[in-house]
Design an enzyme around this catalytic site. Sequence first.
Site: not given
Lengths: 344, 344
Positions: A14, A17, A42-43, A102, A131, A222, A244, A251, A324
Site C-alpha cells: 500500500t 513504491v 494497520r493496512s 545492500r 533510487c 549510499k 530535496r 529525481h 524515482n
Amino acid sequence: MANKTYTVAVVGATGAVGEQMLKYLEERQFPVKELRPLASKRSAGGTIRFRGQDVVVQEATPEAFEGVDIALFSAGGSVSEKLAPEAVKRGAVVIDNTNAFRMHPEVPLVVPEVNKEAIRNHKGIIANPNCSTIQMVVALKPLYDRYGVDRVIVSTYQAVSGSGWQAVVELEKQTQASLAGDQLPLNVMPVSKLDKHYPIAFNVIPQCDVAQENGFTLEEMKMVRETKKIFDDPEIKVTATCVRVPVYRGHSESVYVELKQDFDLEEVRSLLENAPGIVVKDDIQEQVYPMPIDAVDRTEVFVGRIRRDLHHPRALNLWVVSDNLLKGAATNAIQIAEALIAEE
Amino acid sequence: MANKTYTVAVVGATGAVGEQMLKYLEERQFPVKELRPLASKRSAGGTIRFRGQDVVVQEATPEAFEGVDIALFSAGGSVSEKLAPEAVKRGAVVIDNTNAFRMHPEVPLVVPEVNKEAIRNHKGIIANPNCSTIQMVVALKPLYDRYGVDRVIVSTYQAVSGSGWQAVVELEKQTQASLAGDQLPLNVMPVSKLDKHYPIAFNVIPQCDVAQENGFTLEEMKMVRETKKIFDDPEIKVTATCVRVPVYRGHSESVYVELKQDFDLEEVRSLLENAPGIVVKDDIQEQVYPMPIDAVDRTEVFVGRIRRDLHHPRALNLWVVSDNLLKGAATNAIQIAEALIAEE
C-alpha cells in the site's frame, strides 16, 4: 520455463513504491500465479486491485511467506531486516528495495543494465539500489565500458515521493497552506524520524536521510558506496550532495564525470542513445532536456545537457532524470525479478 | 563628506529588484537628497513609497538623468545599453545590475567583500555581477585568500524571482492551477523571450537564460567569466550547471571547490565565520544548514554542509544560500554605492 508461473509477495503493497510494483507487475505481464500483497497490521484487511480483481492485503508475518517464490520488499529497512530472512527460510527469493542488505557482501546489488550477471550469486536476497544511485549508474554504464570512469561529482534534485506517500501529502498540504497564508504542517521532511521538520513547499532542503559521522548524509554515502559495488570497482570515486526539492515525482541529477580516457562528444551521445534503458533528450539550443515533469510514469533514464567540461580534458557534464518510484524502485526491482526467472 | 547627500535614480523602480533597492536605500539610511524612481513609459505616472512619502515614477528618458549623482539600473540589459551612457554623459555614476557591461574591460565588476578596490577604476559605469555569481564569490573569498582556489564545480538551485515579478506570479498561478487540476499558464519560464515555456510548479528546469554555442547557458557562462573577473584571476576554473527550482526567493548552490593547498577543516569553518557578509549555519548532526526559506529578507550569504571531499585531498564541498534579490542584486548594488561615496 516459458509457462512457469510464480507466487509473488509484495511487502509494503500500500506504499508509494508498492503500488507501482503492483501496477508494473500487471503491465509487464509478469507470470504471477498468485499475488500476495502484504503490509503492516494497520493496512491489512483492505484490498488492492490487481488484474481486475480485488485482492485482500494480509499482514506481513513470517508465515505469510509460506509458498512464496519471489518476495518484493519495500516497507522500510526494519521490516526487511526482520522478515526477509523469514521469507528466504521458507524458500522465497527476496528482492529488497530498502537499505537493509545492500552493502552485505553476500547480497548482490543489481541494476540489470549494469550488472545483471551478479544476480547468479544470490543466496536468497538480492538488493535493489537506492533510487538516486540507480539512475546515475544507468547513465554512467556506457561511458564506464568505453572510457572508464575515474570520478563523479553529483548534486541531486530529489522528489518528495522518495520519502513515501506521507511526504507527497505533506508537500501538497504545505503548498495549499502556503498559498492560503495558513500555518504549514511540518511532520515529515526532511526525515520523518528525526526531531526537526522543515517546509519543503517553495523551499529546498540539503538533507535526504540521516547524517553520518563524516558530515555527509546517508543518502550521499549510499551513492558513494553503492556505485562502487554495482560496478564491482572499488576505485570509482563519487562525491554527492543530496537535496530535496518541491517535486512530487522524478529525481534530477547534475553529474560531472571524469573519464579515464579522452572522448569524442558525438561518440558519447551515440553511446548513450544506444544504451539500454536510456533516452537522450539533448538539444539546449532548441530547449530540449529532461525534466521531472516529463519523466513521471516513464521507466527509462533520461539524459541531457551533455557537454564537454570547460577545463578538464577528460570530463563531461550530464543532467540525468528518472521517475524515482519506477526505475528508481519498482521497475528496477521487477526487472531483477524478470532477470531472475530468465536464469532458471 | 559625512553630510553630503545625493540625487539617486532607480531605473526599474517597479521591478522585483528595484523595489528591494528602494527598501534597502531607506533601511540603510543612504544619504539620498532626492530619489528619482524611473521606469518604462507603461509604469510611469504611478507612485512608489519612500521614507513615508509618495514619489511619482517618471519615464526613464535620457533627460530624466539631469542632475542625478548615482543611477541604479535594474530594468534589463537593453535599457542599460541605451540609457546608462546617457546617464554618464549627464554626470551620474551608473551602478548597473544587468549583463550589459559586466565583461567590458573598462567597467569594474564589483562585490564589495571581494574587490571593493576595483571601484576606483570606474569610468562612469560600475557593474553588479549576476546573482548566482555574487553569493558564490563571497563564500569563496576567504578560501581564495588563504589557500588559493584552483577550480570550482557548482550546481545551482535558483529561485524564480531571478526572472522578475512575472515569474513569481507565474509560479504562484501554476501552483494554484496544478492543485486545482486546471491547465497551467505557461508564459515565462525558463526564459520569457524564448519560444518554449515549461512548468516550474512541482518541476525543475535545467535552463536559466539562453543557450550558448558551447552547450552551456548564458547563466552558466556568467558564473565562469564573472568569477575570473571579480577575483582578477584568469586561471580560476569554474564549471556551472544552472537550474531553476520552484522557490520564490533565495538561490542555493552546491559548490565543490579544489583549493591550491591542503587545508584544515576547522580553519576553513573559522575563516568563513569571520569573513564579512557570511553567516555559517553548519551542523548536519543537528540538522542545521542554510535553506532559501530562511534567507529571504536577509542580506548575508549563508554557508553550510562544509565537508572535506571524500577523494580529492585539497577539495571541499559547501552549500551556499542567499536572497537573490538582496545580496544577489539590490544589496550588492547599494553596497557598491556606499563604497563609492566613502571613496569621495
